[in-house]
Design a protein around this motif. Structure first.
Motif, PDB file in Angstrom:
ATOM      1  N   LEU A 183       0.832  -1.205   0.000  1.00 62.61           N
ATOM      2  CA  LEU A 183       0.000   0.000   0.000  1.00 62.61           C
ATOM      3  C   LEU A 183       0.866   1.255   0.000  1.00 62.61           C
ATOM      4  O   LEU A 183       0.579   2.228  -0.707  1.00 62.61           O
ATOM      5  N   GLY A 186       2.504   1.817  -3.384  1.00 63.22           N
ATOM      6  CA  GLY A 186       1.579   2.005  -4.494  1.00 63.22           C
ATOM      7  C   GLY A 186       1.426   0.789  -5.380  1.00 63.22           C
ATOM      8  O   GLY A 186       0.766   0.846  -6.423  1.00 63.22           O
ATOM      9  N   ALA A 320      -5.105   5.422   0.212  1.00 67.81           N
ATOM     10  CA  ALA A 320      -5.029   5.023  -1.194  1.00 67.81           C
ATOM     11  C   ALA A 320      -6.305   5.398  -1.939  1.00 67.81           C
ATOM     12  O   ALA A 320      -6.291   5.548  -3.162  1.00 67.81           O
TER      13      ALA A 320
END
Length: 344
Positions: A183, A186, A320
């Motif tokens: 996370l 990315g 995110a």
């Protein structure tokens, strides 16, 4: 630049010397010695001396400024920096401001690096501590079995089951750490879709029903909704967020209490709140509860099998999605976790 500056100084010096020599001759011969003549000569000499001092001072200042810019921008740009300083005729005020900006920037960077170093030390200490407990448990169970327990039917299966439980705990910690790493980097791409959030809540309630029953905790919505609550998000990831928060509310809830999920339409987003009637969180802990391995009640967390990474994962998943999560809590009365999702 240095050779041309030296040439200019030499020319100015020669000019001043020549003018002074001419003046001396004229004065000595008492030629054209009038007030206007003296005034013009004085202005001319003053101008030449001013230019001489000015260019000498400029050269000296540039000589001192260039190393500063080399330090500020890196020695690999030495030639470019010298050229830029000379071409732009950087003022002392601009240099002063540049130096101040550079110092402020470096101080911030140093503070950030110190904070990261402190966080790294804490993180490594927490990881080793979390893994050490199941490792030592496994070691103890295995040694007991090797010392004769393997032949004792009353303990061999029990100790093997405990060993499996400790191994599963280690696997959970590693998987959660891997999830956070993906996370943060990315690598974990979000699969956005429109779905009914209320349906997702029902699925989580069904999954955690047994856990809630063991502690006599009621899982409920705040009211009866007459239509679906559509959101645009990664359904799998939001399931993970909701599941972690519900489990957290059950583990830290008081027996006979409740966990309530509410949804509020606020323009382009849906505000989701998960509230419980549990033990609450002291104000001093609130800023850190989303950190990895941070536990308000360490013994209670481990009793329920938590890895200490659930809230950190929740935070990263919502970030995110471009969203944030907040918490408010009153010790002895319960906590409320709030986050937003884009409306579908």
């Amino acid at each position: 630049m240095r050779s041309s500056g030296a040439g200019l100084v030499a020319v100015l010096s020669a000019s001043v010397a020549g003018i002074l020599a001419v003046i001396a001759v004229l004065v000595g011969n008492q030629v054209l010695f009038s007030t206007w003549f003296v005034f013009v000569v004085f202005i001319l000499v003053f101008t030449l001396i001013f230019l001489l001092v000015y260019f000498l001072l400029q050269g000296f200042i540039r000589q001192k400024i260039t190393p500063l810019y080399q330090i500020m921008h890196g020695t690999e740009r030495k030639d470019n920096i010298r050229g830029n300083v000379a071409a732009n005729r950087t003022s002392l005020g601009q240099v002063s401001q540049d130096v101040i900006n550079w110092v402020v920037s470096r101080n911030r960077e140093i503070a950030r690096l110190k904070e990261m170093e402190k966080y790294r030390r804490e993180f490594l200490g927490n990881v080793s501590h979390e893994l050490k407990t199941p490792i030592f448990n496994i070691q103890g169970y295995v040694l007991t079995l090797l010392d004769g327990g393997l032949e004792d039917p009353s303990i061999n299966r029990l100790y093997l089951e405990k060993t499996e439980k400790s191994i599963n705990r280690m696997i959970s910690i590693v998987e959660d750490l891997e999830a956070i790493a993906r996370l943060e980097s990315g690598e974990a791409e979000m699969q956005f879709e429109v779905f009914n959030f209320l349906k997702l809540v029902e699925e989580v309630f069904e999954m955690q029903e047994e856990r809630a029953k063991k502690r006599n905790i009621t899982l409920q919505l705040d009211r009866k909704y007459d239509r679906p609550v559509k959101v645009y998000a990664d359904r799998k990831r939001i399931y993970e967020v909701l599941n972690n928060l519900i489990i957290n509310s059950i583990n830290y809830g008081n027996e006979g209490g409740s966990t309530t999920v509410s949804c509020l339409d606020i323009g382009d987003t849906i505000l989701v709140e998960i509230s419980d009637t549990g033990i609450g969180i002291e104000a001093e802990h609130l800023p850190r509860i989303f950190e990895r391995f941070y536990r308000v009640d360490k013994s209670r967390s481990r009793d329920f099998g938590g890895t200490g990474l659930g809230l950190a994962i929740v935070k990263h998943i919502l970030e995110a999605h471009g969203q944030k999560i907040t918490v408010r809590s009153t010790p002895g009365k319960g906590s409320v976790f709030s986050f937003t999702l884009r409306k579908g």
